[in-house]
Design a protein around this motif. Sequence first.
Motif, PDB file in Angstrom:
ATOM      1  N   ALA A 182     -23.350 -29.512   3.796  1.00 44.31           N
ATOM      2  CA  ALA A 182     -23.736 -29.606   5.203  1.00 44.31           C
ATOM      3  C   ALA A 182     -23.111 -28.450   5.973  1.00 44.31           C
ATOM      4  O   ALA A 182     -22.258 -28.621   6.835  1.00 44.31           O
ATOM      5  CB  ALA A 182     -23.299 -30.940   5.776  1.00 44.31           C
ATOM      6  N   LEU A 183     -23.529 -27.242   5.623  1.00 43.74           N
ATOM      7  CA  LEU A 183     -22.965 -26.048   6.244  1.00 43.74           C
ATOM      8  C   LEU A 183     -24.091 -25.157   6.750  1.00 43.74           C
ATOM      9  O   LEU A 183     -25.266 -25.401   6.506  1.00 43.74           O
ATOM     10  CB  LEU A 183     -22.072 -25.297   5.251  1.00 43.74           C
ATOM     11  CG  LEU A 183     -22.608 -25.075   3.821  1.00 43.74           C
ATOM     12  CD1 LEU A 183     -23.605 -23.946   3.787  1.00 43.74           C
ATOM     13  CD2 LEU A 183     -21.460 -24.783   2.881  1.00 43.74           C
ATOM     14  N   ASP A 184     -23.710 -24.137   7.454  1.00 44.52           N
ATOM     15  CA  ASP A 184     -24.683 -23.235   8.023  1.00 44.52           C
ATOM     16  C   ASP A 184     -25.470 -22.526   6.931  1.00 44.52           C
ATOM     17  O   ASP A 184     -24.899 -22.008   5.967  1.00 44.52           O
ATOM     18  CB  ASP A 184     -23.966 -22.213   8.906  1.00 44.52           C
ATOM     19  CG  ASP A 184     -24.943 -21.259   9.555  1.00 44.52           C
ATOM     20  OD1 ASP A 184     -25.050 -20.114   9.084  1.00 44.52           O
ATOM     21  OD2 ASP A 184     -25.608 -21.681  10.515  1.00 44.52           O
ATOM     22  N   TYR A 185     -26.787 -22.492   7.074  1.00 42.08           N
ATOM     23  CA  TYR A 185     -27.658 -21.857   6.087  1.00 42.08           C
ATOM     24  C   TYR A 185     -27.240 -20.415   5.814  1.00 42.08           C
ATOM     25  O   TYR A 185     -27.176 -19.987   4.660  1.00 42.08           O
ATOM     26  CB  TYR A 185     -29.102 -21.899   6.585  1.00 42.08           C
ATOM     27  CG  TYR A 185     -30.068 -21.045   5.793  1.00 42.08           C
ATOM     28  CD1 TYR A 185     -30.764 -21.567   4.717  1.00 42.08           C
ATOM     29  CD2 TYR A 185     -30.275 -19.700   6.121  1.00 42.08           C
ATOM     30  CE1 TYR A 185     -31.647 -20.790   3.986  1.00 42.08           C
ATOM     31  CE2 TYR A 185     -31.148 -18.908   5.399  1.00 42.08           C
ATOM     32  CZ  TYR A 185     -31.834 -19.459   4.335  1.00 42.08           C
ATOM     33  OH  TYR A 185     -32.700 -18.678   3.619  1.00 42.08           O
ATOM     34  N   MET A 186     -26.953 -19.669   6.852  1.00 42.22           N
ATOM     35  CA  MET A 186     -26.652 -18.254   6.679  1.00 42.22           C
ATOM     36  C   MET A 186     -25.369 -18.040   5.881  1.00 42.22           C
ATOM     37  O   MET A 186     -25.239 -17.043   5.161  1.00 42.22           O
ATOM     38  CB  MET A 186     -26.553 -17.549   8.032  1.00 42.22           C
ATOM     39  CG  MET A 186     -27.899 -17.328   8.700  1.00 42.22           C
ATOM     40  SD  MET A 186     -29.120 -16.504   7.624  1.00 42.22           S
ATOM     41  CE  MET A 186     -28.283 -14.959   7.268  1.00 42.22           C
ATOM     42  N   GLU A 187     -24.427 -18.962   5.983  1.00 39.26           N
ATOM     43  CA  GLU A 187     -23.209 -18.844   5.183  1.00 39.26           C
ATOM     44  C   GLU A 187     -23.540 -18.953   3.700  1.00 39.26           C
ATOM     45  O   GLU A 187     -23.060 -18.165   2.884  1.00 39.26           O
ATOM     46  CB  GLU A 187     -22.217 -19.929   5.602  1.00 39.26           C
ATOM     47  CG  GLU A 187     -20.879 -19.851   4.856  1.00 39.26           C
ATOM     48  CD  GLU A 187     -19.907 -20.923   5.307  1.00 39.26           C
ATOM     49  OE1 GLU A 187     -18.977 -21.236   4.536  1.00 39.26           O
ATOM     50  OE2 GLU A 187     -20.081 -21.461   6.415  1.00 39.26           O
ATOM     51  N   ALA A 188     -24.364 -19.962   3.356  1.00 37.40           N
ATOM     52  CA  ALA A 188     -24.758 -20.132   1.950  1.00 37.40           C
ATOM     53  C   ALA A 188     -25.617 -18.968   1.482  1.00 37.40           C
ATOM     54  O   ALA A 188     -25.450 -18.460   0.364  1.00 37.40           O
ATOM     55  CB  ALA A 188     -25.506 -21.451   1.775  1.00 37.40           C
ATOM     56  N   PHE A 189     -26.551 -18.530   2.307  1.00 36.41           N
ATOM     57  CA  PHE A 189     -27.434 -17.410   1.958  1.00 36.41           C
ATOM     58  C   PHE A 189     -26.628 -16.141   1.719  1.00 36.41           C
ATOM     59  O   PHE A 189     -26.825 -15.431   0.721  1.00 36.41           O
ATOM     60  CB  PHE A 189     -28.444 -17.199   3.075  1.00 36.41           C
ATOM     61  CG  PHE A 189     -29.308 -15.978   2.913  1.00 36.41           C
ATOM     62  CD1 PHE A 189     -30.464 -16.026   2.158  1.00 36.41           C
ATOM     63  CD2 PHE A 189     -28.959 -14.777   3.518  1.00 36.41           C
ATOM     64  CE1 PHE A 189     -31.259 -14.893   1.999  1.00 36.41           C
ATOM     65  CE2 PHE A 189     -29.744 -13.646   3.381  1.00 36.41           C
ATOM     66  CZ  PHE A 189     -30.900 -13.706   2.615  1.00 36.41           C
ATOM     67  N   THR A 190     -25.698 -15.848   2.612  1.00 42.56           N
ATOM     68  CA  THR A 190     -24.905 -14.633   2.498  1.00 42.56           C
ATOM     69  C   THR A 190     -24.048 -14.645   1.247  1.00 42.56           C
ATOM     70  O   THR A 190     -23.929 -13.632   0.537  1.00 42.56           O
ATOM     71  CB  THR A 190     -24.015 -14.452   3.743  1.00 42.56           C
ATOM     72  OG1 THR A 190     -24.856 -14.379   4.897  1.00 42.56           O
ATOM     73  CG2 THR A 190     -23.178 -13.194   3.643  1.00 42.56           C
ATOM     74  N   ALA A 191     -23.443 -15.800   0.942  1.00 43.85           N
ATOM     75  CA  ALA A 191     -22.611 -15.909  -0.257  1.00 43.85           C
ATOM     76  C   ALA A 191     -23.443 -15.725  -1.519  1.00 43.85           C
ATOM     77  O   ALA A 191     -23.034 -15.035  -2.464  1.00 43.85           O
ATOM     78  CB  ALA A 191     -21.899 -17.253  -0.279  1.00 43.85           C
ATOM     79  N   CYS A 192     -24.640 -16.339  -1.558  1.00 41.83           N
ATOM     80  CA  CYS A 192     -25.512 -16.222  -2.734  1.00 41.83           C
ATOM     81  C   CYS A 192     -26.002 -14.783  -2.900  1.00 41.83           C
ATOM     82  O   CYS A 192     -25.969 -14.227  -4.007  1.00 41.83           O
ATOM     83  CB  CYS A 192     -26.694 -17.179  -2.594  1.00 41.83           C
ATOM     84  SG  CYS A 192     -27.766 -17.231  -4.046  1.00 41.83           S
ATOM     85  N   ARG A 193     -26.439 -14.184  -1.817  1.00 43.03           N
ATOM     86  CA  ARG A 193     -26.927 -12.798  -1.895  1.00 43.03           C
ATOM     87  C   ARG A 193     -25.811 -11.857  -2.318  1.00 43.03           C
ATOM     88  O   ARG A 193     -26.013 -10.944  -3.138  1.00 43.03           O
ATOM     89  CB  ARG A 193     -27.501 -12.368  -0.545  1.00 43.03           C
ATOM     90  CG  ARG A 193     -28.069 -10.962  -0.540  1.00 43.03           C
ATOM     91  CD  ARG A 193     -28.812 -10.664   0.747  1.00 43.03           C
ATOM     92  NE  ARG A 193     -29.228  -9.272   0.767  1.00 43.03           N
ATOM     93  CZ  ARG A 193     -28.495  -8.263   1.235  1.00 43.03           C
ATOM     94  NH1 ARG A 193     -27.281  -8.512   1.748  1.00 43.03           N
ATOM     95  NH2 ARG A 193     -28.952  -7.032   1.204  1.00 43.03           N
ATOM     96  N   SER A 194     -24.606 -12.077  -1.789  1.00 40.86           N
ATOM     97  CA  SER A 194     -23.464 -11.235  -2.158  1.00 40.86           C
ATOM     98  C   SER A 194     -23.145 -11.360  -3.638  1.00 40.86           C
ATOM     99  O   SER A 194     -22.858 -10.356  -4.310  1.00 40.86           O
ATOM    100  CB  SER A 194     -22.243 -11.615  -1.321  1.00 40.86           C
ATOM    101  OG  SER A 194     -21.106 -10.876  -1.712  1.00 40.86           O
ATOM    102  N   TYR A 195     -23.216 -12.595  -4.168  1.00 36.74           N
ATOM    103  CA  TYR A 195     -22.941 -12.782  -5.597  1.00 36.74           C
ATOM    104  C   TYR A 195     -23.910 -11.958  -6.434  1.00 36.74           C
ATOM    105  O   TYR A 195     -23.499 -11.219  -7.341  1.00 36.74           O
ATOM    106  CB  TYR A 195     -23.055 -14.260  -5.982  1.00 36.74           C
ATOM    107  CG  TYR A 195     -22.921 -14.476  -7.471  1.00 36.74           C
ATOM    108  CD1 TYR A 195     -21.672 -14.661  -8.058  1.00 36.74           C
ATOM    109  CD2 TYR A 195     -24.037 -14.446  -8.312  1.00 36.74           C
ATOM    110  CE1 TYR A 195     -21.539 -14.819  -9.428  1.00 36.74           C
ATOM    111  CE2 TYR A 195     -23.920 -14.597  -9.685  1.00 36.74           C
ATOM    112  CZ  TYR A 195     -22.664 -14.787 -10.233  1.00 36.74           C
ATOM    113  OH  TYR A 195     -22.548 -14.923 -11.601  1.00 36.74           O
ATOM    114  N   TRP A 196     -25.211 -12.081  -6.139  1.00 36.25           N
ATOM    115  CA  TRP A 196     -26.205 -11.423  -6.987  1.00 36.25           C
ATOM    116  C   TRP A 196     -26.205  -9.910  -6.818  1.00 36.25           C
ATOM    117  O   TRP A 196     -26.345  -9.170  -7.802  1.00 36.25           O
ATOM    118  CB  TRP A 196     -27.594 -11.998  -6.709  1.00 36.25           C
ATOM    119  CG  TRP A 196     -27.784 -13.363  -7.286  1.00 36.25           C
ATOM    120  CD1 TRP A 196     -28.020 -14.529  -6.614  1.00 36.25           C
ATOM    121  CD2 TRP A 196     -27.740 -13.728  -8.674  1.00 36.25           C
ATOM    122  NE1 TRP A 196     -28.123 -15.587  -7.485  1.00 36.25           N
ATOM    123  CE2 TRP A 196     -27.956 -15.116  -8.760  1.00 36.25           C
ATOM    124  CE3 TRP A 196     -27.528 -13.006  -9.853  1.00 36.25           C
ATOM    125  CZ2 TRP A 196     -27.977 -15.804  -9.972  1.00 36.25           C
ATOM    126  CZ3 TRP A 196     -27.551 -13.684 -11.066  1.00 36.25           C
ATOM    127  CH2 TRP A 196     -27.765 -15.061 -11.119  1.00 36.25           C
TER     128      TRP A 196
END
Length: 609
Positions: free
Chosen positions: A213-227
Motif C-alpha cells: 500500500a505505497l505510492d505507485y511511483m515509488e514502486a515503479f522507480t525502484a523496479c525500473r532502477s533495478y532493471w
Amino acid sequence: MTASTPASTVSQEYDFAYPDRYLPIAEYGIIGNLHTTALVSVTGSIDFMCLPRFDSPSVFGRILDADVGGFFSFSCVADDTKHKQLYLPGTNILLTRFLSGDGIAELTDFMPIAKEERDFAIFRRLKGVYGHHQVRVSLRPRFGYGKRGAAVEKNPDGRGYLIRDPEGEQPTMLLLTDAELTISDDGLSGLIELHQGDDIDFVLTLNEGVDYALDYMEAFTACRSYWTTWSTKCQYTGFWKEAVLRSVLTLKLLTSAHFGSTVAAATFGLPEQIGGERNWDYRYTWIRDSAFTMYAFLRLGYTEEAEHFMDWIRDKCMDHLQLMYGINGEKKLTEKSLDHLEGYRGSSPVRIGNGAYDQKQMDIYGELIDTIYLYNKAGGSITHEFWMSITKLVDFVIAHWKDEDHGIWEVRSGKQRFLHSAVCCWVAIDRAMKIAEDRSLPCPMGEWRKVRDEIYLDIYENFWNEELQAYVQFKGSDTVDASALLMPLLRFVSSQEPRWLKTFAAIEEKLSADVLIFRYKAEHGATDGLEGEEGAFVICSFWYVECLARIGQIDKATVVFEKMLGYANHLGLMSEEIGLHGEQLGNFPQAFSHLSLISAAFQIDKKNQ
C-alpha cells in the motif's frame, strides 16, 4: 496508490471474449519478479500466471482454456480500439496502449523484484493520455489450474478486495484499488470512466508478505532502477544489442532469485502443433537448458547468476545427476493431464509434470561439465569437494558412454545410441581434463585421455553413413538430425572437417525451409514415438547461423540471423518453434531460443572483428 478521479462507475458487464477465443501465442509479453511470471496480452489481459512461483498451480490460464482458465483484463469499450505494446528500454516493464477514436489510453504492468515468493505483487496503472475512455475491468481468478473459482469479499480493514482459494491450497490474494468494483460469483468487474490525465492503479498482491500500500511511483522507480542497472552490466557491444539485451532480460525473468535455478520456459501446455498432443510442461530446470543459459550469462558478464546456479548444482545435483529437476531440486516430476482444460485452441492433453524426468540422457554430463569449465575460465571457484564430485561424473561417463539413451530431444520411442549423446560424453571428459590441467587438480589423466580418444574414433567411424554422406541421428540410422550442428560448436570437430561439412550440407538439404531448421523429419525416417508434425526449432535455426559464421559464410550468416529475428514477436520474444505458417508455437518465451540467439550474435561479431 493514486487516483485523480472519483471512484469509478460500475458495470455488471463481463469481459468480452477474443474474436476466435484465443490470441496467437506471439501476442503476449512477459513480466516477472524472479519467482514467477505472467503473460500479458497485447490487448491488456493477464492470461497466464502461476502463484506464488513458476511451478505452482495457475491462477490465470485463459491461454489454455478460454472459458475456465481465468484472467485479469482491461478493455476499452470503443469498437475501433487498436493496441500497441512495448517494453521500457532495458527493463521488463511492459506498456500496452489502447488507440481508438476516443483517444489514447495506456496500461503499465510490472512486478516489483521480490526477495521472497510471498512478496509477490503486480502493479497495473491505467492512464488517460488523451480523450475520454470507458474501460472494462474484469478479474476472474481460477485457482488450482482452473479447477476452482474464487471467494471474493471486501477487505474488512477497508483496503481493497480479498480473493480466496475456496480450498485454501493457494495463498489469498488482495486487490488494492480506489476503483469501486462489483463482486460476482467468479470475481470482480467494473466500468471505469477514464479521462485525460487520470491515473488509476490496481495492485494485485498477497494478503501476507510485503505491504504494497505505497505510492505507485515509488514502486515503479525502484523496479525500473533495478532493471536498468542490471541491463547496464551487459557486456555485449555488437550490432544486435537490442535483440541480445531483450533475450538476456528474458533469461533473467526465467531465473529463480531464491534458488538460482532456471526454468526452460514460462509456461506449460502450449502446443507444438495446433490440435496435437505435443503439449509439455517446461516450468522445470533442465540441466542442458540451464547449462546453456549459464554460458549466455557468462558471455555477457553476469557472473553472479552463474555463481548462484553453481551453488544450486553443488547443493542439489552432484550426488546423482538427472536430466531435469524442480526449481528447488525436486527429483520426481510425475506427469499428468489436466483433462478439465480444453488446451490452447483445443490442443490437448494439457500436461503438468514431465514424464521425461527419469529418462536416461548421457548428453547432460558434457553440457554440465562444459559449463563448469567456462565458469572456471571466468574465475569461478573449483573447490576440492566440487572437483571430487566432477570426477565422479566423469567416472560415470567412462563406465556408460556406450549406453543407449533417449537423446537430446527426449524421444519416447525407445533408447538408441544418439550421436549428440556420444559427442557430449567426449565433451565431458575433454572439459574435465582441461579443468584439471588449469587447476593442477588430481585425476587419472591417462585413463581419461584414452577413453576420450576412443569415443572420438567411435563417432568418426561408426556414426558416419556413407550412403547419406552424413553423420546420422543415432548409430545405424539413415536420417540426419540438426543436433549435429553442435559438433563444431562443442569443439568436437573443426568447422572445416570434410565429413562434418557434408553433414552440414545434408542438414541444409533435408531439414531447412529457407532460414528455418527442423530438428529432424519423420519423412526421412526419424521417429520420436509421438503423433503429428511439429514446426521448425528456433534453437536449431540459430545453431545454423553459428555454423555458417564458423565456416566463413559471414554474409549469409548475417542475413539468416536477421531474417530469424523477423520471426520474433513485437517485443522481441520467441517461443520454442516456428510453425508451418510462420506462427510461434510451443511454450513461451523459451530459454533455448533466446540463449541461442545470443550465441549466434556473438559468433557473427567475432568473425567480423
